[in-house]
Design a protein around this motif. Structure first.
Motif, short mmCIF file in Angstrom:
data_model
loop_
_atom_site.label_atom_id
_atom_site.label_comp_id
_atom_site.label_asym_id
_atom_site.label_seq_id
_atom_site.Cartn_x
_atom_site.Cartn_y
_atom_site.Cartn_z
N ARG A 307 -5.76 48.58 12.74
CA ARG A 307 -5.38 47.23 12.35
C ARG A 307 -3.93 47.21 11.91
NH1 ARG A 307 -9.11 43.49 11.27
NH2 ARG A 307 -7.84 42.64 9.56
N LEU A 308 -3.22 46.15 12.25
CA LEU A 308 -1.80 46.03 11.94
C LEU A 308 -1.56 44.66 11.30
CD1 LEU A 308 0.62 47.96 12.42
CD2 LEU A 308 1.19 46.56 14.40
N PRO A 309 -1.83 44.55 9.99
CA PRO A 309 -1.70 43.24 9.32
C PRO A 309 -0.33 42.60 9.47
CG PRO A 309 -2.82 44.81 7.90
CD PRO A 309 -2.30 45.58 9.06
N LYS A 310 0.73 43.40 9.57
CA LYS A 310 2.08 42.86 9.69
C LYS A 310 2.57 42.82 11.13
CE LYS A 310 3.41 44.60 5.10
NZ LYS A 310 4.38 45.44 4.36
N GLY A 311 1.63 42.92 12.07
CA GLY A 311 2.00 43.03 13.47
C GLY A 311 2.84 41.87 13.98
N TRP A 312 2.44 40.64 13.64
CA TRP A 312 3.19 39.50 14.15
C TRP A 312 4.54 39.36 13.45
CZ3 TRP A 312 2.06 37.83 18.67
CH2 TRP A 312 0.76 37.97 19.16
N HIS A 313 4.64 39.82 12.22
CA HIS A 313 5.95 39.85 11.56
C HIS A 313 6.87 40.83 12.28
CE1 HIS A 313 4.77 37.36 8.15
NE2 HIS A 313 3.64 38.06 8.06
N MET A 314 6.30 41.94 12.74
CA MET A 314 7.10 42.91 13.49
C MET A 314 7.57 42.30 14.81
SD MET A 314 4.92 46.43 12.94
CE MET A 314 4.49 47.02 11.31
N VAL A 315 6.69 41.55 15.47
CA VAL A 315 7.08 40.88 16.71
C VAL A 315 8.25 39.95 16.45
CG1 VAL A 315 6.35 39.24 18.48
CG2 VAL A 315 4.79 41.05 17.76
N ALA A 316 8.16 39.18 15.35
CA ALA A 316 9.23 38.22 15.03
C ALA A 316 10.56 38.94 14.79
CB ALA A 316 8.84 37.40 13.81
N ARG A 317 10.51 40.06 14.10
CA ARG A 317 11.76 40.79 13.84
C ARG A 317 12.35 41.35 15.14
NH1 ARG A 317 9.02 42.87 9.61
NH2 ARG A 317 9.01 44.98 10.44
N LEU A 318 11.48 41.79 16.03
CA LEU A 318 11.96 42.30 17.32
C LEU A 318 12.60 41.18 18.14
CD1 LEU A 318 8.97 44.66 18.16
CD2 LEU A 318 11.34 45.38 17.76
N VAL A 319 12.02 39.99 18.07
CA VAL A 319 12.60 38.84 18.77
C VAL A 319 13.96 38.50 18.17
CG1 VAL A 319 12.36 36.36 19.18
CG2 VAL A 319 10.40 37.88 19.52
N GLN A 320 14.04 38.48 16.83
CA GLN A 320 15.31 38.16 16.17
C GLN A 320 16.40 39.17 16.54
OE1 GLN A 320 14.20 38.04 12.06
NE2 GLN A 320 13.37 35.96 12.17
N ALA A 321 15.99 40.41 16.76
CA ALA A 321 16.93 41.45 17.13
C ALA A 321 17.18 41.50 18.65
CB ALA A 321 16.43 42.81 16.64
N ARG A 322 16.57 40.57 19.37
CA ARG A 322 16.71 40.49 20.83
C ARG A 322 16.17 41.73 21.54
NH1 ARG A 322 22.43 37.27 21.96
NH2 ARG A 322 21.99 35.53 20.55
N ARG A 323 15.18 42.33 20.93
CA ARG A 323 14.46 43.43 21.58
C ARG A 323 13.28 42.82 22.33
NH1 ARG A 323 16.13 48.64 19.88
NH2 ARG A 323 18.05 48.33 18.68
N TRP A 324 13.60 42.05 23.38
CA TRP A 324 12.61 41.23 24.06
C TRP A 324 11.46 42.07 24.63
CZ3 TRP A 324 14.45 37.06 22.18
CH2 TRP A 324 15.80 36.75 22.21
N ARG A 325 11.78 43.17 25.26
CA ARG A 325 10.75 43.97 25.91
C ARG A 325 9.79 44.57 24.88
NH1 ARG A 325 12.93 48.14 30.23
NH2 ARG A 325 13.73 46.13 30.96
N HIS A 326 10.35 45.06 23.77
CA HIS A 326 9.49 45.60 22.71
C HIS A 326 8.62 44.51 22.11
CE1 HIS A 326 12.57 48.79 22.92
NE2 HIS A 326 11.62 49.60 22.43
N ALA A 327 9.22 43.34 21.87
CA ALA A 327 8.46 42.24 21.28
C ALA A 327 7.30 41.83 22.19
CB ALA A 327 9.38 41.05 21.02
N ALA A 328 7.57 41.73 23.50
CA ALA A 328 6.54 41.32 24.44
C ALA A 328 5.42 42.36 24.51
CB ALA A 328 7.15 41.11 25.83
N ARG A 329 5.79 43.63 24.50
CA ARG A 329 4.76 44.67 24.59
C ARG A 329 3.90 44.70 23.35
NH1 ARG A 329 5.71 51.13 25.75
NH2 ARG A 329 3.50 51.63 26.09
#
Length: 339
Positions: A307-329
């Motif tokens: 379980r990754l309770p902060k998973g979507w927060h991590m996605v948001a940070r990856l998007v903000q950093a323009r790490r699009w491929r990581h965010a999508a995966r």
């Protein structure tokens, strides 16, 4: 420890690899110690920047220096080589890019002489950088053995600066020195094993200075360092439980892409996910670490049911950093686990 009729009280060990820019200050801070009965072993581990010539120059002027030149074998092999050559009853450490105060060794010896039940003593540390700026640690190292054991039981709590320690040589030999498979966390693994046979402490004053500069090992290899540190704790748990130290018996340890094998090695279901969870905790901030080598560990953790309770927060940070491929995966992995 090598027998000798003219044995120094202390053997100071320094492993050097391409530290030429910082090496003179580090060497001089040991040669300038108020306690003078020491030998200073310095391994040039295949440096290509002139470090070897600097070491030889100092050795020609001070007979306490014993220069050892070798092809590049790595930090742990260099330390174990020097342990085999050391003649002192006490082992001191120093890094080739740090420095220490003139009374450091004298004060550490005074502590060990006054506390024969302690086998290891470090010091508090100041940070400094190439501009000359200095700043204190955010959190002090534990002062006595009771506090040290509380810290030791709490992952990632500061314990001691490896380059600041003074240790009883017979105890280091008793636990087998440094174990090469615990690369990047060889000090933690040593403290865990020494804590079974002696007490450990730190002096209250900052007697060593730890240089901060780009490209340090701890910065470049945070994810794998964390994984192997988690394995060092599991290894210690096995020893305390009277079980076979299975992780301590293999070399190399599983890398970031092979953490699923940890359960099979230890025979304890859940250890693989424990190691992965430790890595995730350390790489969560900053984004450069989250999107670094440990990202694969994050995906594997989710795939194994973690379980990754902060998973979507991590996605948001990856998007903000323009790490699009990581965010999508990561988003795909999170959505798949909710189906």
């Amino acid at each position: 420890m090598r027998p000798d009729t003219d044995t120094p009280r202390v053997s100071v060990l320094m492993a050097v690899y391409n530290n030429a820019a910082y090496l003179p200050a580090a060497i001089e801070s040991i040669l300038g110690q108020s306690f003078a009965d020491f030998e200073f072993l310095i391994v040039d581990d295949g440096s290509t920047d002139g470090s070897g010539a600097i070491i030889d120059g100092y050795a020609a002027r001070d007979p306490r220096i014993r220069a050892i030149h070798q092809n590049n074998r790595g930090f742990i092999a260099s330390l174990n080589h020097m342990l085999g050559e050391a003649r002192g009853e006490l082992i001191g450490r120093m890094d080739g890019d740090d420095r220490c105060t003139p009374d450091r060794i004298e004060r550490q010896i005074a502590f060990l002489d006054a506390h024969p039940d302690y086998g290891v003593v470090g010091t508090q540390t100041c940070y400094f950088d190439d501009t000359g700026r200095e700043w204190p640690m955010a959190r002090a190292y534990p002062l006595d053995d009771a506090a040290f054991r509380v810290a030791l039981a709490t992952p990632y709590t500061p314990l001691m600066n490896h380059a600041s320690v003074l240790m009883r040589a017979e105890l280091v030999a008793q636990v087998g020195g440094y174990r090469p498979q615990f690369r990047y966390c060889e000090d933690l693994d040593l403290w865990l094993r020494l804590s079974r046979v002696t007490k450990l402490a730190n002096l209250p004053d900052a007697l060593t200075y730890y240089r901060q500069h780009p490209g340090q090992v701890s910065d470049r290899n945070l994810a794998v360092q964390t994984a192997w540190a988690a394995m060092a704790w599991i290894s210690d748990e096995q020893r305390k439980a009277g079980e076979r130290d299975t992780l301590g018996a293999i070399d190399p340890l599983p890398g970031l892409d092979g953490l699923g094998a940890v359960d099979a090695i230890t025979g304890r279901p859940g250890d693989s996910q424990r190691v992965r969870a430790s890595v995730i905790e350390r790489i969560e901030y900053p984004t450069s670490a989250l999107a670094g080598p440990g990202f694969r560990v994050l995906i594997d953790y989710i795939g194994a049911g973690g379980r990754l309770p902060k998973g979507w927060h991590m996605v948001a940070r990856l998007v903000q950093a323009r790490r699009w491929r990581h965010a999508a995966r990561l988003a795909t992995a999170l959505l798949r686990e909710t189906m």
